[in-house]
Write a protein that holds these residues in place. Structure first.
Motif, PDB file in Angstrom:
ATOM      1  N   GLY A 193      83.200  34.179 -16.769  1.00 28.95           N
ATOM      2  CA  GLY A 193      84.398  34.534 -16.550  1.00 28.95           C
ATOM      3  C   GLY A 193      85.252  33.044 -16.011  1.00 28.95           C
ATOM      4  N   ILE A 194      85.202  32.523 -15.742  1.00 27.78           N
ATOM      5  CA  ILE A 194      86.654  31.931 -14.617  1.00 27.78           C
ATOM      6  C   ILE A 194      86.322  30.441 -15.868  1.00 27.78           C
ATOM      7  CG2 ILE A 194      87.196  29.936 -12.785  1.00 27.78           C
ATOM      8  CD1 ILE A 194      87.770  33.198 -12.421  1.00 27.78           C
ATOM      9  N   PRO A 195      85.773  29.958 -16.496  1.00 30.07           N
ATOM     10  CA  PRO A 195      85.785  29.039 -17.286  1.00 30.07           C
ATOM     11  C   PRO A 195      86.827  29.309 -18.674  1.00 30.07           C
ATOM     12  CG  PRO A 195      83.900  29.233 -16.832  1.00 30.07           C
ATOM     13  CD  PRO A 195      84.036  30.215 -16.429  1.00 30.07           C
ATOM     14  N   THR A 196      86.349  30.506 -18.933  1.00 26.76           N
ATOM     15  CA  THR A 196      87.339  30.753 -20.199  1.00 26.76           C
ATOM     16  C   THR A 196      88.600  31.192 -20.322  1.00 26.76           C
ATOM     17  OG1 THR A 196      85.433  32.137 -20.782  1.00 26.76           O
ATOM     18  CG2 THR A 196      87.237  33.243 -21.411  1.00 26.76           C
ATOM     19  N   THR A 197      88.979  31.516 -18.517  1.00 27.28           N
ATOM     20  CA  THR A 197      90.769  31.529 -18.442  1.00 27.28           C
ATOM     21  C   THR A 197      90.883  29.769 -18.250  1.00 27.28           C
ATOM     22  OG1 THR A 197      90.121  33.459 -17.414  1.00 27.28           O
ATOM     23  CG2 THR A 197      91.757  32.059 -16.320  1.00 27.28           C
ATOM     24  N   LEU A 198      89.683  29.146 -18.085  1.00 27.56           N
ATOM     25  CA  LEU A 198      90.597  27.508 -17.026  1.00 27.56           C
ATOM     26  C   LEU A 198      90.493  27.321 -18.744  1.00 27.56           C
ATOM     27  CD1 LEU A 198      88.988  26.213 -14.463  1.00 27.56           C
ATOM     28  CD2 LEU A 198      90.910  26.716 -14.814  1.00 27.56           C
ATOM     29  N   PHE A 199      89.802  27.410 -20.207  1.00 21.12           N
ATOM     30  CA  PHE A 199      90.053  26.323 -20.987  1.00 21.12           C
ATOM     31  C   PHE A 199      90.941  27.595 -21.928  1.00 21.12           C
ATOM     32  CE2 PHE A 199      88.779  26.756 -26.122  1.00 21.12           C
ATOM     33  CZ  PHE A 199      88.701  25.320 -25.803  1.00 21.12           C
ATOM     34  N   GLY A 200      91.173  28.434 -21.523  1.00 25.84           N
ATOM     35  CA  GLY A 200      92.962  29.205 -22.210  1.00 25.84           C
ATOM     36  C   GLY A 200      94.127  28.248 -22.177  1.00 25.84           C
TER      37      GLY A 200
END
Length: 440
Positions: A183-190
């Protein structure tokens, strides 16, 4: 613009825009379906039965359904860059929050909120791609984008089962690590997406000025042509029978897709495989899905055909799922699921080239979102039905037959609706003033 110049510009756009969209979609789908792998341990830990799990897998799409059309209309107003980035950041945070699930109630609530957060991502990207790629390239482009699903499943299967081996580290269950680390990598990629993606060709400073102008002019011309024939009224578009038919086709395809995706790990685990073997075997059908998405998209554009390519891909899906039902309990089912996956993801390429035939402007934003909105109800209905059938019969066999029947119904609707007159105006366009006849 001559064909060679057009190909060059489109190729340049493809390699600058598509990788970011593709990575975002892979992350979205991993976050969407990782619950299927978490279920291998989470369900027993929390006392979640097949029916509740099926409901939780599907309730994601209720949140998606409620917020999808408003999301796409907002995207058209504020721009894809900011809105798609917002979607990625919020759904990444909520996906990570799934690690705090305590039981059936919190599981259902967080799945609903995750769907609401992700609402609009897929139709938003489909709309965004019509801003960049001329219609002659769209089946290939949509096919290339759609393979993000099988790629995410092929990557996500071994990745998810590997992460679950962290069970007990720092006092967390393996399934909790799964939600956190995906989940966290998706937020950072945003935030990366926000910094790098332009809204339209005219904003792309990495294109030469003449290329920006040429591409934007071509896209505007095509959209103006559609608008002149069919109008841009959202209200009119939403009552168009073609839109309803496409929504049903997508409902059936999405239902078959997600009914299989959410339960495939459990179907394979029931053959006696270990968790790691299950993850590796789950990846196999989706590798064929990649081939199907790219191949069908190329054929559809090469022969300028949407009807037969779409019906054929859906037919492969129905055949593969029915044969997998017959082979339930043996590893032969994997081969038949590979056939189904090739059809599932191959169908997306010609399918998403169809709405832009008669939708543009606000009608395109709302219409594409409505198709995806109704279609994604299949993501609620099918997993719920497969879970209920599994609990009632003790087997996945009948559930696979149900999914095959869904795909077959989409074949019938495609052949009936997508005909030679599909692109004709359903109603007269707004009358334009004609030049006065020359005097004799």
């Amino acid at each position: 613009m001559v064909a060679s110049e057009q190909d060059r510009i489109v190729r340049q756009v493809f390699f600058r825009v598509m990788p970011l969209l593709f990575v975002g979609y892979v992350m979205a789908y991993i976050d969407r379906i990782n619950v299927g792998f978490a279920a291998l341990r989470m369900n027993a830990d929390l006392g979640i039965g097949p029916a509740v799990f099926g409901l939780g897998a599907g309730i994601f799409f209720i949140g998606y359904f409620l917020f999808e059309v408003p999301s796409n209309l907002i995207l058209e107003k504020v721009g894809a860059r900011r809105w798609i980035a917002r979607i990625m950041i919020t759904w990444g945070l909520l996906s990570a929050a799934m690690m705090f699930v305590q039981g059936s109630t919190s599981f259902l609530i967080l799945r609903f909120l995750l769907g609401a957060a992700e609402a609009g991502f897929y139709p938003g990207v489909i709309l965004y791609l019509t801003y960049w790629f001329p219609k002659a390239y769209r089946a290939r482009i949509f096919g290339a984008f759609a393979v993000g699903i099988p790629v995410s499943l092929a990557i996500g299967a071994p990745l998810s089962t590997t992460i679950m081996q962290l069970d007990g580290a720092l006092g967390l269950k393996g399934w909790q690590w799964l939600f956190l680390l995906e989940g966290i990598p998706t937020t950072l990629f945003g935030f990366v997406f926000l910094a790098l993606i332009p809204d339209r060709p005219k904003d792309a400073h990495w294109l030469a000025p003449a290329d920006r102008t040429a591409l934007q002019t071509l896209i505007d011309s095509e959209q103006s042509s559609v608008a002149g024939t069919h109008g841009t009224s959202l209200r009119t578009a939403l009552s168009d029978p073609r839109l309803i038919a496409l929504s049903f086709i997508y409902f059936a395809n999405t239902g078959a897709n997600l009914g299989l995706a959410f339960f495939l790990p459990q179907i394979l685990k029931s053959t006696g495989l270990s968790d790691m073997q299950t993850g590796l075997m789950t990846a196999v059908p989706y590798l064929f899905g990649v081939v199907g998405g790219l191949t069908v998209g190329w054929i559809s554009d090469r022969y300028d055909d949407r009807r037969i390519t779409l019906a054929t891909a859906l037919g492969l899906t129905a055949s593969g799922l029915a044969l997998a039902g017959l082979a339930t309990g043996s590893l032969w089912a994997v081969a038949f699921m590979a056939l189904a996956a090739a059809g599932l993801y191959g169908a997306k390429a010609p399918f998403w080239a169809l709405p832009s035939v008669f939708l543009s402007g606000s009608a395109a934003a709302g219409g594409i979102a409505l198709i995806n909105r109704i279609g994604n109800l299949g993501g609620f209905v099918a997993p719920s039905m497969v879970g209920w059938i599994r609990e009632a019969t003790g087997s996945f066999e009948a559930g696979l037959y149900f999914l095959a029947a869904l795909a077959l119904s989409a074949v019938v609707v495609t052949l009936l609706v997508v005909n030679a007159r599909f692109g004709d105006a359903r109603r007269p366009a707004v009358a334009l003033p004609l030049p006065a006849a020359p005097r004799p």
